[in-house]
Design a protein around this motif. Structure first.
Motif, PDB file in Angstrom:
ATOM      1  N   PRO A 132       5.699  10.383 -12.003  1.00 41.58           N
ATOM      2  CA  PRO A 132       6.006   9.312 -12.959  1.00 41.58           C
ATOM      3  C   PRO A 132       5.908   9.776 -14.411  1.00 41.58           C
ATOM      4  CG  PRO A 132       4.470   8.522 -11.288  1.00 41.58           C
ATOM      5  CD  PRO A 132       4.618  10.004 -11.072  1.00 41.58           C
TER       6      PRO A 132
ATOM      7  N   PHE B  80       6.307   1.209  -6.386  1.00 44.13           N
ATOM      8  CA  PHE B  80       7.406   2.173  -6.339  1.00 44.13           C
ATOM      9  C   PHE B  80       6.895   3.586  -6.059  1.00 44.13           C
ATOM     10  CE2 PHE B  80       9.386  -1.354  -8.649  1.00 44.13           C
ATOM     11  CZ  PHE B  80      10.539  -1.481  -7.895  1.00 44.13           C
ATOM     12  N   SER B  81       6.213   4.185  -7.012  1.00 47.05           N
ATOM     13  CA  SER B  81       5.847   5.592  -6.899  1.00 47.05           C
ATOM     14  C   SER B  81       4.701   5.807  -5.904  1.00 47.05           C
ATOM     15  CB  SER B  81       5.430   6.107  -8.276  1.00 47.05           C
ATOM     16  OG  SER B  81       4.847   7.371  -8.165  1.00 47.05           O
ATOM     17  N   ASP B  82       4.799   6.913  -5.129  1.00 48.74           N
ATOM     18  CA  ASP B  82       3.675   7.283  -4.261  1.00 48.74           C
ATOM     19  C   ASP B  82       2.561   7.925  -5.080  1.00 48.74           C
ATOM     20  OD1 ASP B  82       4.748   7.038  -1.276  1.00 48.74           O
ATOM     21  OD2 ASP B  82       6.391   7.793  -2.510  1.00 48.74           O
TER      22      ASP B  82
ATOM     23  N   GLN C  18      -0.045   5.546   0.100  1.00 46.70           N
ATOM     24  CA  GLN C  18      -1.150   6.498   0.105  1.00 46.70           C
ATOM     25  C   GLN C  18      -0.630   7.902   0.337  1.00 46.70           C
ATOM     26  OE1 GLN C  18      -3.818   6.347   3.432  1.00 46.70           O
ATOM     27  NE2 GLN C  18      -4.378   8.426   2.863  1.00 46.70           N
ATOM     28  N   ALA C  19      -0.625   8.722  -0.728  1.00 48.39           N
ATOM     29  CA  ALA C  19      -0.128  10.098  -0.638  1.00 48.39           C
ATOM     30  C   ALA C  19      -1.285  11.027  -0.291  1.00 48.39           C
ATOM     31  CB  ALA C  19       0.503  10.505  -1.960  1.00 48.39           C
ATOM     32  N   GLU C  20      -1.104  11.807   0.757  1.00 51.42           N
ATOM     33  CA  GLU C  20      -2.159  12.696   1.235  1.00 51.42           C
ATOM     34  C   GLU C  20      -1.772  14.153   1.015  1.00 51.42           C
ATOM     35  OE1 GLU C  20      -2.492  11.732   5.374  1.00 51.42           O
ATOM     36  OE2 GLU C  20      -3.152   9.683   4.978  1.00 51.42           O
TER      37      GLU C  20
ATOM     38  N   THR D 256       4.513  22.781   7.397  1.00 48.83           N
ATOM     39  CA  THR D 256       4.202  21.763   6.401  1.00 48.83           C
ATOM     40  C   THR D 256       5.388  21.609   5.437  1.00 48.83           C
ATOM     41  OG1 THR D 256       1.951  22.594   6.538  1.00 48.83           O
ATOM     42  CG2 THR D 256       2.434  21.068   4.729  1.00 48.83           C
TER      43      THR D 256
ATOM     44  N   GLU E 251       4.102  16.595  11.286  1.00 48.88           N
ATOM     45  CA  GLU E 251       3.649  15.328  11.869  1.00 48.88           C
ATOM     46  C   GLU E 251       4.750  14.577  12.618  1.00 48.88           C
ATOM     47  OE1 GLU E 251       3.115  16.373   8.837  1.00 48.88           O
ATOM     48  OE2 GLU E 251       0.941  16.596   8.648  1.00 48.88           O
TER      49      GLU E 251
ATOM     50  N   LEU F 216       0.837  -1.194   0.000  1.00 42.60           N
ATOM     51  CA  LEU F 216       0.000   0.000   0.000  1.00 42.60           C
ATOM     52  C   LEU F 216       0.871   1.243   0.000  1.00 42.60           C
ATOM     53  CD1 LEU F 216      -2.777   1.528   0.868  1.00 42.60           C
ATOM     54  CD2 LEU F 216      -1.858   1.318   3.146  1.00 42.60           C
TER      55      LEU F 216
ATOM     56  N   MET G 150      -2.067  23.921   3.576  1.00 43.44           N
ATOM     57  CA  MET G 150      -2.914  25.035   3.179  1.00 43.44           C
ATOM     58  C   MET G 150      -4.210  24.621   2.481  1.00 43.44           C
ATOM     59  SD  MET G 150      -1.461  28.440   1.518  1.00 43.44           S
ATOM     60  CE  MET G 150      -2.265  29.998   1.831  1.00 43.44           C
TER      61      MET G 150
ATOM     62  N   HIS H  55       4.304  12.976   3.449  1.00 45.91           N
ATOM     63  CA  HIS H  55       2.853  12.850   3.570  1.00 45.91           C
ATOM     64  C   HIS H  55       2.285  11.654   2.828  1.00 45.91           C
ATOM     65  CE1 HIS H  55       2.315  17.307   4.886  1.00 45.91           C
ATOM     66  NE2 HIS H  55       2.722  16.516   5.856  1.00 45.91           N
ATOM     67  N   SER H  56       3.109  10.644   2.641  1.00 43.97           N
ATOM     68  CA  SER H  56       2.579   9.427   2.040  1.00 43.97           C
ATOM     69  C   SER H  56       2.775   8.282   3.032  1.00 43.97           C
ATOM     70  CB  SER H  56       3.295   9.133   0.721  1.00 43.97           C
ATOM     71  OG  SER H  56       2.805   7.924   0.184  1.00 43.97           O
ATOM     72  N   ARG H  57       1.774   7.409   3.065  1.00 46.39           N
ATOM     73  CA  ARG H  57       1.722   6.339   4.050  1.00 46.39           C
ATOM     74  C   ARG H  57       2.121   5.009   3.432  1.00 46.39           C
ATOM     75  NH1 ARG H  57      -1.221   7.462   8.631  1.00 46.39           N
ATOM     76  NH2 ARG H  57      -2.190   9.343   7.815  1.00 46.39           N
ATOM     77  N   SER H  58       2.871   4.221   4.160  1.00 53.50           N
ATOM     78  CA  SER H  58       3.173   2.866   3.708  1.00 53.50           C
ATOM     79  C   SER H  58       3.553   2.037   4.925  1.00 53.50           C
ATOM     80  CB  SER H  58       4.303   2.895   2.676  1.00 53.50           C
ATOM     81  OG  SER H  58       4.385   1.664   2.011  1.00 53.50           O
TER      82      SER H  58
ATOM     83  N   HIS I   4       3.422  23.305  -2.412  1.00 52.52           N
ATOM     84  CA  HIS I   4       2.049  22.980  -2.023  1.00 52.52           C
ATOM     85  C   HIS I   4       1.598  23.881  -0.880  1.00 52.52           C
ATOM     86  CE1 HIS I   4       1.950  19.381  -4.514  1.00 52.52           C
ATOM     87  NE2 HIS I   4       3.186  19.155  -4.109  1.00 52.52           N
ATOM     88  N   SER I   5       2.530  24.224  -0.007  1.00 51.54           N
ATOM     89  CA  SER I   5       2.155  24.991   1.185  1.00 51.54           C
ATOM     90  C   SER I   5       3.351  25.842   1.624  1.00 51.54           C
ATOM     91  CB  SER I   5       1.763  23.998   2.285  1.00 51.54           C
ATOM     92  OG  SER I   5       0.721  24.510   3.090  1.00 51.54           O
TER      93      SER I   5
ATOM     94  N   ASN J  76      11.871   6.036  -7.227  1.00 47.82           N
ATOM     95  CA  ASN J  76      10.569   5.371  -7.368  1.00 47.82           C
ATOM     96  C   ASN J  76       9.899   5.713  -8.698  1.00 47.82           C
ATOM     97  OD1 ASN J  76      11.098   4.628  -4.738  1.00 47.82           O
ATOM     98  ND2 ASN J  76       9.913   6.320  -3.888  1.00 47.82           N
ATOM     99  N   TYR J  77      10.033   6.981  -9.097  1.00 48.87           N
ATOM    100  CA  TYR J  77       9.423   7.403 -10.357  1.00 48.87           C
ATOM    101  C   TYR J  77      10.146   6.744 -11.540  1.00 48.87           C
ATOM    102  CZ  TYR J  77       7.357  10.946  -7.304  1.00 48.87           C
ATOM    103  OH  TYR J  77       6.688  11.581  -6.298  1.00 48.87           O
TER     104      TYR J  77
ATOM    105  N   ASN K 139      12.071   5.787   0.510  1.00 48.18           N
ATOM    106  CA  ASN K 139      10.690   5.421   0.842  1.00 48.18           C
ATOM    107  C   ASN K 139      10.520   5.385   2.358  1.00 48.18           C
ATOM    108  OD1 ASN K 139      11.656   2.835   1.780  1.00 48.18           O
ATOM    109  ND2 ASN K 139      11.801   2.232  -0.372  1.00 48.18           N
ATOM    110  N   GLN K 140       9.326   5.044   2.827  1.00 51.86           N
ATOM    111  CA  GLN K 140       8.999   5.121   4.246  1.00 51.86           C
ATOM    112  C   GLN K 140       9.854   4.158   5.066  1.00 51.86           C
ATOM    113  OE1 GLN K 140       6.949   5.007   1.686  1.00 51.86           O
ATOM    114  NE2 GLN K 140       5.473   6.673   1.892  1.00 51.86           N
TER     115      GLN K 140
ATOM    116  N   LEU L 207       2.999   7.487   7.836  1.00 51.32           N
ATOM    117  CA  LEU L 207       3.471   8.547   6.961  1.00 51.32           C
ATOM    118  C   LEU L 207       5.001   8.551   7.026  1.00 51.32           C
ATOM    119  CD1 LEU L 207       1.240  11.586   8.052  1.00 51.32           C
ATOM    120  CD2 LEU L 207       0.982  10.228   5.976  1.00 51.32           C
TER     121      LEU L 207
ATOM    122  N   ARG M  26       6.209  14.453  -0.830  1.00 51.90           N
ATOM    123  CA  ARG M  26       5.543  13.184  -1.165  1.00 51.90           C
ATOM    124  C   ARG M  26       5.952  12.043  -0.255  1.00 51.90           C
ATOM    125  NH1 ARG M  26       0.998  14.580  -3.552  1.00 51.90           N
ATOM    126  NH2 ARG M  26       1.474  16.156  -5.111  1.00 51.90           N
TER     127      ARG M  26
END
Lengths: 192, 539
Positions: free
Chosen positions: B324, A60-62, A35-37, B30, B34, A33, A41, B170-173, B114-115, B246-247, B138-139, B7, B167
C-alpha cells in the motif's frame, strides 16, 4: 471499526496459532478478515511476521500500510521493535520480554527493553514465566494474546470461545491450560 | 453455504475439488505447496477418488495432468514460478496440442523473493505459449475464477495459466463456496491426432492457436474479468493487475471517482478496453505485481503516444512486490510514515534447526574441505543451502534444482579437484539423477553427497520420492558399489564420517555419499502422531 495487527516473532515460536485464534474469533463475530502469513524459508529460525486485519467493512489490502497498525503483538522483544515502521502514532505494542537468542550479535537485553520503553504505548511482560507458573511452559503465546486482548476490537469471551475451538481436539486439559494462560495474560496487562 | 476461512492456495484447491477435479499434480514449492497439501488432506477429495500424489518434479506433474486431460477429465497442476521453467517444455507444447478435459496450470510467483532465487513473472509464459492467463484479485475471486478457468479451458480446448503471487497464496480470508460440479467421464479426444505433434500436425495446430489467441481478447470469458470503471472528467488512469487492485483501493477507496481504473484479472487484453481508458486520461499509472508487462506493451518501442507511469520510469520500484505504501507514493499521495527501526535491531536470517543432520554433515565437510581448499562445494535448493551462512560458509553455488551435480561435473572438467556436490534427497530425485548419469558415464572426479533427511524439508515436510530408493537408484545409474557410502551425520560419528568423506574426495572418479538422518521436524511430528495414535487406541 477496523483493527490492524502485526504479529511478530521468530520462525517456530508459533505466532500463527495466535493469528488462528484471533481469526476464528473474528469469523464468529462476523467481521471481515485478512491475514497474510509467512511460509517457507524464514520459518527456519528467521524473523517472521503476520499482518492480521479485522474490520466491519470490506478490507482491500492483505498488507497493512506503514504507520497504520493499531497493535503489534510480539512473542520476542527485539522482533517487536523490527515492526515499529508499521505502528501508528496511537498504536499499542504488547510483547514478551524473554529474548530468543539464535544469532551471535543479539543486542544487550537491557538495551532492547529500554528501547521498548521509549516506544510509548508498550506492555512488556514475562509471558514465558507466567506460563511456567501455570504449569504450561508452552502457553506463552496465549499469555501474550491475553495481554493484548483489550486492544483487539472484540469481546474477551469471543477469544475464549476461539481457544476452546482451537484446542478442542487436544482434550479438555489442554483447553483449560490455554484458557488459564489467556486470562493470566489479560490480568497481568490490566495490573499495569 | 457456510463460508470457509482459507489461504489463497486453499481457496484454489477447494474450488478445483468443487469444479469436478479428477487429478491434482504438483511438486512442493513456496508459495504453491498448500494447494496440494489441502487436497491431500481433504475428505471430499478422498471420497471423490481424486488423484493427489506428489510428482517427482514439475515436468512430470505437468505431463501427468496433460495425460489426464487427454483422457477427458479435469486436471490441475501447481508449482512455484521457477517450477514452470522445469515444466516449460510440456507447458508450451500443451498449448499446441490443446487439451481435452479442462486443464488449469497454477503458477505461484514470489516477487521480493521471500523464498526463491528470482522473481520471474509467469504471465510471460502465458504470452509465450499463447494461452489465456487468469490472475485473481483476492481469495474469493481465486475460488470463483477456478470455475471460469476450467470452463474456458474446455471451451477453447486450451490449458489456462492461473497466476498468483505470494501475498494471495499465503493470506487468509473468508470464501463462499458454489454448488459442486460432477467429474467428467473418460472420453478420448475427438481428433485422434490432436496430441501427436509431428511437424505436419504441429504446424497446422500452431497456426490455429495463433488465431484463437486473438479471439480470446474479445471473448467475454476473458474480457469480462477485466473491469473498467470511469472516473469524473479527465485525469489519472490506473491499470492494476491482480492484487495490485487492493493496494490501489486501500489508498483511494474514499475518492475512487477521481480515477479511471482498469482492473485486470485475465489476459490477453481487449485493445478497445485499454483504449477506452487511455482516451479519457492525461496519464496512466500501471501497477503490476511482477514485471512491467502491460506497461511495456502500452509504451511500445516508441513510447510517445501515452504518458505512462510505472516500473520502467521509476514511479514504481523496478523490482520487488507492491504494497500500500509504494502505491500511495506512485499516486502522489502521502504514504503512511511509521517510526524508524531502532538501530540495535539485528538481522535474523533463517538457520538450521537445533539438532539438524545437515548441520552435522557440514561440520564434518568443513573440516575436511579446510584440507582440500576453498571454493569447491556446489550445492542446491533446500534447507541445506543454509550451509552457505556462518558458521559453515561451505556452499559456493545454489542455482537451480539439480545444478549442484552438473556444475560440479563442469568444474571438474575444468580441472578443479576435488569437486563436491551437496544435494538433498528430494532435489536429487527431482533433477539430480540425470546429472549423476552424466557423471557415471564420464567417471567424473566428483564426490556427490546426498544429504538424505527422508523428506522435502524446506517446504514443510512433504513425502520425498527418494525415500528408501537412493541406493538402488545410484547403483542402477551405474555408480561403483565400492564408492557408494552411507554415513549417519551425528556428533558421535564425526571422526568416522570425516574419514569417509576424505577417502572419497581423494578418489578420481564419481563417488556418492548418502548422509542419512531423518529431518528433526518430521521426526518430532511423526513421534507426536504416533503418541496420539497410541492414546487413541488406549481409550
Amino acid at each position: 471499526m477496523k483493527c490492524d495487527i502485526i504479529l511478530a516473532g521468530v520462525g517456530g515460536q508459533g505466532i500463527l496459532s495466535i493469528a488462528a485464534t484471533i481469526g476464528l474469533a473474528a469469523v464468529e463475530q462476523n467481521l471481515f478478515l485478512k491475514q497474510a502469513e509467512v511460509h517457507g524459508m524464514s520459518q527456519r529460525g528467521g524473523d517472521v511476521q503476520s499482518h492480521l486485519r479485522l474490520s466491519d467493512s470490506e478490507i482491500f489490502s492483505d498488507l497493512i500500510p506503514h504507520g497504520g497498525a493499531d497493535l503489534i503483538i510480539s512473542v520476542e522483544p527485539m522482533e517487536a521493535l523490527r515492526y515499529l515502521p508499521w505502528l501508528s502514532e496511537s498504536g499499542w505494542l504488547v510483547t514478551n520480554s524473554v529474548p530468543f537468542v539464535n544469532i551471535s550479535d543479539y543486542p544487550e537485553v537491557g538495551e532492547v527493553l529500554a528501547e521498548l520503553n521509549r516506544a510509548g504505548n508498550t506492555i512488556v511482560l514475562d509471558a514465558d514465566g507466567i506460563a511456567r507458573d501455570l504449569g504450561s511452559a508452552r502457553s506463552g503465546n496465549m499469555v501474550i494474546l491475553g495481554a493484548a486482548s483489550s486492544f483487539i476490537s472484540m469481546p474477551f469471551t469471543a477469544l475464549e470461545d476461539a481457544v476452546r475451538k482451537m484446542f478442542g481436539r487436544k482434550g479438555e486439559e489442554v483447553v483449560e491450560v490455554n484458557l488459564k494462560a489467556l486470562r493470566a495474560g489479560r490480568d497481568a496487562a490490566a495490573a499495569r | 453455504m457456510h463460508k470457509l476461512l482459507l489461504l489463497g492456495d486453499e481457496a484454489i484447491a477447494q474450488a478445483a475439488l468443487d469444479a469436478g477435479l479428477s487429478g491434482m499434480y504438483a511438486y512442493p514449492g513456496t508459495p504453491s505447496t498448500e494447494i496440494m497439501e489441502y487436497i491431500q488432506a481433504s475428505p471430499q477429495a478422498a471420497a471423490d477418488g481424486v488423484h493427489r500424489e506428489w510428482s517427482s518434479n514439475e515436468k512430470t506433474a505437468m505431463e501427468a495432468a496433460l495425460g489426464m486431460s487427454y483422457a477427458g477429465k479435469r486436471a490441475m497442476v501447481a508449482m512455484k514460478h521457477v517450477g514452470l521453467n522445469v515444466a516449460a517444455d510440456a507447458f508450451i507444447n500443451s498449448a499446441v496440442t490443446g487439451v481435452n478435459g479442462g486443464l488449469v496450470v497454477v503458477s505461484a510467483d514470489d516477487p521480493s523473493m521471500h523464498s526463491s532465487q528470482n522473481e520471474q513473472d509467469s504471465r510471460f509464459y502465458g504470452k509465450f505459449a499463447l494461452v489465456p492467463v487468469m490472475e485473481p484479485r483476492n481469495q474469493q475471486e481465486a475460488y470463483d475464477m477456478i470455475f471460469e478457468a476450467f470452463a474456458l479451458s474446455e471451451k477453447y480446448r486450451l490449458p489456462v495459466l492461473f497466476r498468483i503471487t505470494t501475498r494471495l497464496a499465503h493470506s487468509r480470508s473468508s470464501v463462499a463456496r458454489r454448488e459442486k460440479i460432477a467429474q467428467n467421464s473418460v472420453a478420448l479426444p475427438s481428433n485422434p491426432r490432436q496430441f501427436v505433434l509431428l511437424p505436419a500436425i504441429a504446424r497446422k495446430q500452431y497456426r490455429a492457436l495463433t488465431a484463437v489467441y486473438e479471439k480470446l481478447r474479445t471473448d467475454d470469458a476473458v474480457d469480462g474479468l477485466n473491469r473498467l470503471k470511469s472516473g469524473n472528467g479527465r485525469g489519472t488512469g490506473v491499470i492494476t493487475c491482480g492484487i495490485a487492485y487492493n493496494y490501489l483501493m486501500e489508498n483511494i477507496a474514499d475518492r475512487a471517482g477521481d480515477y479511471h481504473v482498469l482492473s485486470v484479472g485475465a489476459y490477453p487484453l481487449k485493445r478497445e478496453k485499454v483504449a477506452a481508458l487511455v482516451e479519457n486520461c492525461d496519464r496512466v499509472l500501471v501497477l503490476e505485481e511482477g514485471y512491467p508487462i502491460i506497461e511495456e506493451q502500452l509504451r511500445g518501442l516508441l513510447d510517445r503516444d501515452v504518458k505512462v507511469l510505472g516500473r520502467m520510469d521509476g514511479t514504481v520500484p523496478r523490482d520487488g512486490e507492491l504494497n500500500p505504501s509504494i502505491v500511495a507514493s506512485a499516486l502522489g499521495l502521502r504514504a503512511g510514515q511509521g517510526r524508524e527501526v531502532p538501530s540495535l535491531v539485528r538481522q535474523r536470517p533463517p538457520s538450521f534447526c537445533k539438532g539438524c543432520g545437515h548441520a552435522d554433515l557440514y561440520q564434518a565437510l568443513s573440516e575436511v574441505m579446510a584440507e582440500a581448499g576453498p571454493g569447491r562445494v556446489f550445492s542446491d535448493i533446500g534447507c541445506y543451502t543454509l550451509g552457505a551462512l556462518p558458521p559453515y560458509n561451505m556452499v559456493n553455488s545454489c542455482v537451480d534444482m539439480g545444478a549442484s551435480v552438473t556444475m560440479a561435473i563442469g568444474a571438474a572438467d575444468a580441472g578443479l579437484f576435488p569437486a563436491v556436490a551437496v544435494i538433498g534427497d528430494s532435489t536429487f530425485t527431482h533433477s539430480g539423477m540425470t546429472g549423476l548419469l552424466d557423471a557415471v558415464i564420464k567417471n567424473s572426479p566428483v564426490t556427490l553427497i546426498i544429504s538424505d533427511n527422508s523428506t522435502t524439508g524446506m517446504t514443510g515436510g512433504q513425502k520425498s520420492q527418494a525415500t528408501d530408493r537412493l541406493e538402488s537408484i545410484c547403483l542402477g545409474l551405474g555408480v561403483d558399489p565400492d564408492h557408494l557410502k552411507v554415513i549417519v551425520p551425528l556428533r558421535k560419528n564425526h571422526e568416522e564420517n570425516k574419514a569417509v568423506i576424505r577417502a572419497e574426495l581423494n578418489y578420481h572418479g564419481i563417488s556418492v555419499i548418502l548422509a542419512r538422518r531423518e529431518c528433526i521436524q518430521t521426526a518430532s511430528r511423526n513421534k507426536k502422531a504416533e503418541a496420539a495414535e497410541k492414546n487413541k487406541s488406549r481409550e
